[in-house]
Write a protein that holds these residues in place. Structure first.
Motif, PDB file in Angstrom:
ATOM      1  N   ASP A  69     -54.317  -0.137  38.310  1.00 25.40           N
ATOM      2  CA  ASP A  69     -54.623   0.020  36.886  1.00 25.40           C
ATOM      3  C   ASP A  69     -53.749   1.101  36.250  1.00 25.40           C
ATOM      4  N   VAL A  70     -53.558   2.190  36.982  1.00 26.84           N
ATOM      5  CA  VAL A  70     -52.705   3.269  36.479  1.00 26.84           C
ATOM      6  C   VAL A  70     -51.258   2.788  36.326  1.00 26.84           C
ATOM      7  N   LEU A  71     -50.783   2.067  37.331  1.00 28.33           N
ATOM      8  CA  LEU A  71     -49.400   1.579  37.289  1.00 28.33           C
ATOM      9  C   LEU A  71     -49.193   0.599  36.141  1.00 28.33           C
ATOM     10  N   ILE A  72     -50.172  -0.236  35.890  1.00 27.78           N
ATOM     11  CA  ILE A  72     -50.066  -1.183  34.770  1.00 27.78           C
ATOM     12  C   ILE A  72     -50.038  -0.431  33.448  1.00 27.78           C
ATOM     13  N   SER A  73     -50.895   0.584  33.320  1.00 22.50           N
ATOM     14  CA  SER A  73     -50.919   1.373  32.081  1.00 22.50           C
ATOM     15  C   SER A  73     -49.598   2.121  31.884  1.00 22.50           C
ATOM     16  N   GLN A  74     -49.048   2.642  32.975  1.00 23.64           N
ATOM     17  CA  GLN A  74     -47.761   3.331  32.872  1.00 23.64           C
ATOM     18  C   GLN A  74     -46.649   2.365  32.462  1.00 23.64           C
ATOM     19  N   GLN A  75     -46.695   1.146  32.964  1.00 23.47           N
ATOM     20  CA  GLN A  75     -45.697   0.149  32.577  1.00 23.47           C
ATOM     21  C   GLN A  75     -45.799  -0.148  31.085  1.00 23.47           C
ATOM     22  N   ASN A  76     -47.018  -0.170  30.554  1.00 22.10           N
ATOM     23  CA  ASN A  76     -47.199  -0.387  29.126  1.00 22.10           C
ATOM     24  C   ASN A  76     -46.577   0.750  28.311  1.00 22.10           C
ATOM     25  N   VAL A  77     -46.752   1.973  28.805  1.00 19.14           N
ATOM     26  CA  VAL A  77     -46.130   3.115  28.135  1.00 19.14           C
ATOM     27  C   VAL A  77     -44.613   2.997  28.174  1.00 19.14           C
ATOM     28  N   LEU A  78     -44.094   2.661  29.353  1.00 21.24           N
ATOM     29  CA  LEU A  78     -42.639   2.510  29.495  1.00 21.24           C
ATOM     30  C   LEU A  78     -42.097   1.458  28.543  1.00 21.24           C
ATOM     31  N   ASN A  79     -42.767   0.321  28.471  1.00 23.56           N
ATOM     32  CA  ASN A  79     -42.323  -0.744  27.578  1.00 23.56           C
ATOM     33  C   ASN A  79     -42.342  -0.296  26.120  1.00 23.56           C
ATOM     34  N   ALA A  80     -43.383   0.433  25.735  1.00 23.33           N
ATOM     35  CA  ALA A  80     -43.486   0.900  24.352  1.00 23.33           C
ATOM     36  C   ALA A  80     -42.393   1.913  24.033  1.00 23.33           C
ATOM     37  N   GLN A  81     -42.106   2.821  24.990  1.00 24.34           N
ATOM     38  CA  GLN A  81     -41.046   3.802  24.777  1.00 24.34           C
ATOM     39  C   GLN A  81     -39.686   3.126  24.604  1.00 24.34           C
ATOM     40  N   GLU A  82     -39.391   2.178  25.471  1.00 27.33           N
ATOM     41  CA  GLU A  82     -38.091   1.514  25.406  1.00 27.33           C
ATOM     42  C   GLU A  82     -37.996   0.635  24.160  1.00 27.33           C
ATOM     43  N   SER A  83     -39.082   0.006  23.779  1.00 28.91           N
ATOM     44  CA  SER A  83     -39.068  -0.808  22.553  1.00 28.91           C
ATOM     45  C   SER A  83     -38.807   0.065  21.333  1.00 28.91           C
ATOM     46  N   LEU A  84     -39.380   1.264  21.311  1.00 28.77           N
ATOM     47  CA  LEU A  84     -39.139   2.176  20.195  1.00 28.77           C
ATOM     48  C   LEU A  84     -37.676   2.601  20.149  1.00 28.77           C
ATOM     49  N   ALA A  85     -37.102   2.922  21.309  1.00 27.23           N
ATOM     50  CA  ALA A  85     -35.690   3.321  21.353  1.00 27.23           C
ATOM     51  C   ALA A  85     -34.784   2.194  20.858  1.00 27.23           C
ATOM     52  N   VAL A  86     -35.100   0.965  21.271  1.00 28.39           N
ATOM     53  CA  VAL A  86     -34.282  -0.184  20.859  1.00 28.39           C
ATOM     54  C   VAL A  86     -34.424  -0.436  19.361  1.00 28.39           C
ATOM     55  N   SER A  87     -35.645  -0.342  18.827  1.00 26.57           N
ATOM     56  CA  SER A  87     -35.837  -0.608  17.396  1.00 26.57           C
ATOM     57  C   SER A  87     -35.189   0.480  16.541  1.00 26.57           C
TER      58      SER A  87
END
Length: 453
Positions: free
Chosen positions: A383-401
């Motif tokens: 569960d922690v790893l999945i939540s961390q992946q969500n954070v990672l995806n959000a961070q990278e999406s923000l950088a790309v946008s």
């Protein structure tokens, strides 16, 4: 899992937005250096200087044509009993030819060449805008890739801590081997992601050097363009149709083709020229001794029929004129499409930035909650790893946008024909193409170029 690690993960996208060292390069500095150093721009300017000389060449047929000739003859005669005798003679002369009337071909050739110069100037402006946009894009790409490297390093640190925590729980009998294996798998995947991010950053830096002509130093996250942006899509389209250099270049090409038609028609008109000759002959084999002569001749030539080639050229140039007019319509349609596309991309990127920030905020809160619940046994390591992946995806999406918003804004300026040294207040001397044109358009002689070569 400590709150410090979670805080670092959440903070990493914001670190790049803070002011960097005083020597840091700005996006405007990158564009200025590209304007001065880029070989494509310099080659386009050299091509324009080549086109400038076409006006001088076109004017040449209306100027005097002067030629000189010198010859000498030695003749040996063997007359039997009389003996051998040598005769020698020499002659020199100069011819001056002046075209009086050529069916307006010269004047129309000059006008066509001048229109070609104006067309090429606009092509150079289009090249400059494309390079300025490429420099801005290269700068934004590095800023994005730097953020991605930082984000993935933070992610790697977080996953290492998760692996250590999983191993510690296993050692005291509170965890399972599966938790450790899941953490190890995610850590390995994160290492691969970091390697890929570093490689992409190096690629972006190489592209930057190619375009800007200097190493990237202190790159920081730029803001979208603000100078020269339109208030609405309609204003953007109108501006592009009015001032984009590719449209203006095509319109000048129409003018040049129109003068080309007149040149072809002029070949079917009569021509008048004056020819003056002056000569002197000396030697011992002339009955009259040395003599000097001169003459002025007026010639009227009337083309009657040249096998139909003259009519074919007239029709050919008219078709070329029609083709150039069609190309103007093509450029207008292309500019409009590019403006609409860039405007839509800019709006979408700005909206995505807002959505991605909200996503990142929610993902960080969720991660912190899952970590706390895992610590009291209500959640698993997965569960922690999945939540961390969500954070990672959000961070990278923000950088790309953020990158997309910057690139789209400068793309819109370029599509409008408004990405210039003046509109962006770049601290660089603007290239003045008319200086070379004024220096060469009326030159009658000289081998050296304007810059002394």
């Amino acid at each position: 899992m400590s709150r410090k690690a979670i805080f670092l993960v959440a903070l990493s996208p914001l670190v790049w937005a803070l002011p960097q060292m005083a020597s840091a390069e700005t996006i405007f500095g990158a564009m200025s250096k590209a304007y001065e150093n880029n070989p494509d721009i310099n080659a386009a300017r050299a091509g324009l200087r080549v086109t400038d000389e076409g006006v001088t060449i076109a004017k040449a047929t209306g100027r005097p044509q002067i030629s000189g000739e010198v010859s000498g003859t030695l003749q040996r005669v063997d007359n039997g009993l009389v003996g051998r005798r040598d005769f020698h003679s020499s002659s020199s002369g100069i011819t001056i030819t002046q075209q009086i009337f050529d069916g307006f071909q010269t004047v129309n050739n000059v006008r066509a060449a001048t229109a070609s110069v104006f067309s090429e100037r606009e092509n150079v402006r289009a090249t400059e805008m494309q390079i300025l946009f490429s420099a801005a894009q290269a700068y934004a790409n590095i800023a994005r890739d730097q953020q991605l490297v930082s984000i993935r390093k933070q992610n790697l640190a977080f996953l290492r801590e998760q692996l250590n925590a999983s191993q510690a729980r296993l050692d005291v009998g509170e965890g399972t081997r599966t938790d450790v294996s899941q953490a190890q798998a995610e850590l390995a995947a994160a290492q691969a992601l970091l390697v890929g991010a570093v490689a992409q950053l190096k690629t972006s830096e190489a592209v930057y050097v190619q375009i800007v002509g200097a190493q990237p130093v202190g790159i920081k996250q730029p803001a979208p363009a603000s100078r020269g942006l339109p208030r609405s899509l309609d204003q953007a389209v109108a501006s592009g149709l009015r001032q984009h250099p590719s449209i203006l270049a095509a319109q000048y090409a129409v003018d040049s083709a129109g003068f080309g038609v007149k040149v072809a028609e002029g070949a079917a008109l009569p021509g008048v020229r004056l020819e003056g000759t002056f000569g002197r002959t000396t030697g011992n084999n002339t009955s009259n001794g040395d003599n000097t002569s001169g003459a002025i001749t007026a010639r009227l030539s009337v083309p009657i029929y040249q096998g139909g080639a003259e009519y074919g050229r007239i029709r050919q140039t008219k078709e070329q004129l029609g083709q150039q007019r069609i190309l103007v319509d093509r450029e207008r349609a292309s500019v409009q499409q590019n403006v609409v596309s860039a405007y839509a991309q800019m709006e979408a990127a700005i909206a995505q930035i807002s959505a991605n920030r909200q996503q990142l905020s929610a993902a960080n809160l969720a991660l912190a909650g899952v970590v706390e619940e895992r610590n009291v046994g209500q959640r698993t390591t997965l569960d922690v790893l999945i939540s961390q992946q969500n954070v990672l995806n959000a961070q990278e999406s923000l950088a790309v946008s953020q990158r997309d918003a910057v690139v789209a804004s400068y793309s819109l300026l370029a599509a409008m024909g408004n990405l210039t040294v003046g509109s962006q207040n770049l601290q660089v001397a603007e290239y003045r193409s008319e200086k070379h044109f004024e220096a060469v358009k009326d030159k009658w002689f000289g081998l050296r170029t304007v810059d002394g070569r």
